[in-house]
Design a protein around this motif. Structure first.
Motif, mmCIF file in Angstrom:
data_model
loop_
_atom_site.group_PDB
_atom_site.id
_atom_site.type_symbol
_atom_site.label_atom_id
_atom_site.label_comp_id
_atom_site.label_asym_id
_atom_site.label_seq_id
_atom_site.Cartn_x
_atom_site.Cartn_y
_atom_site.Cartn_z
ATOM 1 N N TYR A 83 1.872 2.123 -3.901
ATOM 2 C CA TYR A 83 1.379 2.067 -4.873
ATOM 3 C C TYR A 83 0.697 3.610 -4.113
ATOM 4 O O TYR A 83 0.602 4.615 -4.848
ATOM 5 N N HIS A 84 0.854 4.252 -3.128
ATOM 6 C CA HIS A 84 0.553 5.437 -2.392
ATOM 7 C C HIS A 84 1.271 6.260 -3.473
ATOM 8 O O HIS A 84 1.201 7.423 -3.424
ATOM 9 N N HIS A 85 2.346 6.513 -3.196
ATOM 10 C CA HIS A 85 4.077 7.425 -3.844
ATOM 11 C C HIS A 85 3.909 6.611 -5.408
ATOM 12 O O HIS A 85 4.433 7.825 -6.023
ATOM 13 N N GLY A 102 0.702 -1.043 -0.099
ATOM 14 C CA GLY A 102 0.154 -0.272 -0.191
ATOM 15 C C GLY A 102 0.917 1.439 0.578
ATOM 16 O O GLY A 102 1.065 2.249 -0.996
ATOM 17 N N ALA A 103 1.919 1.247 0.837
ATOM 18 C CA ALA A 103 3.102 2.303 0.659
ATOM 19 C C ALA A 103 3.083 2.613 -0.324
ATOM 20 O O ALA A 103 3.595 3.476 -0.881
ATOM 21 N N PRO A 106 1.506 5.044 -7.932
ATOM 22 C CA PRO A 106 0.265 4.973 -8.252
ATOM 23 C C PRO A 106 0.306 3.699 -9.226
ATOM 24 O O PRO A 106 -0.311 2.565 -9.382
#
Length: 186
Positions: A40-42, A37-38, A44
């Motif tokens: 894909y947060h930074h 998740g981290a 995408p």
């Protein structure tokens, strides 16, 4: 260090050592100790976007280093010799050129991804622009400076790749010894 910069640093190192295609997302996540998740947060768009961020970070580091070296030396020859000496020192002390070259990524990815190709192209253009500016300062015409900057980029980058594959500093030493004669003969 931010999570994003940690991911960029770890991924850059892994990509340079193993190649883009050989490094999986899980390996990057493990090296950074971050969640998917981290990542894909930074980033995408995933691994491709992370690679472009790695190339941009390499660009900044390499350019700052080259600009520093070239600003401290009066002539192109002196600056190029100092830069090559630094590369040789890195190979002799660390056994690698990580942080100085991105050619392995270029050879693997430049034909696969247009955004990656553009990022790689920009880095080479930036390197050539530093050589070009110094050559013009040395009195070369724009045309000669442009041709010599291309020759220097190709020669030094090629020598770095040969050093890595041969596990020898000899290719860089040879370029260092030939470069003054090539520049003077232009």
């Amino acid at each position: 260090m931010t999570t994003k910069s940690l991911m960029i640093d770890a991924a850059t190192s892994l990509f340079q050592k193993k190649g883009y295609k050989s490094v999986g997302l899980n390996e990057i996540l493990k090296a950074c100790n971050v969640s998917k998740g981290a990542l894909y947060h930074h980033f995408p768009n995933g691994k491709d976007e992370l690679l472009i961020a790695c190339l941009q970070a390499l660009n900044e580091g390499i350019m700052a280093d080259i600009e520093d070296i070239f600003s401290r030396h009066l002539s192109t020859i002196e600056a190029a010799q100092a830069m090559i000496d630094k590369l040789i020192y890195s190979l002799e002390t660390e056994g690698t050129l990580s942080g100085f070259t991105f050619s392995s990524i270029v050879s693997e990815m430049a034909t696969v991804s247009e955004p990656v190709r553009h990022a790689c192209s920009a880095l080479y253009e930036n390197i050539q622009s530093i050589y070009y500016a110094k050559l013009v300062t040395d009195g070369f015409s724009n045309e000669s400076a442009s041709a010599l900057a291309l020759l220097m980029t190709a020669s030094i980058e090629g020598a770095m790749m040969l050093c890595l594959t041969q596990k020898s500093i000899d290719p860089l030493k040879k370029i260092a010894s030939l470069l003054p004669n090539v520049v003077k003969g232009f």
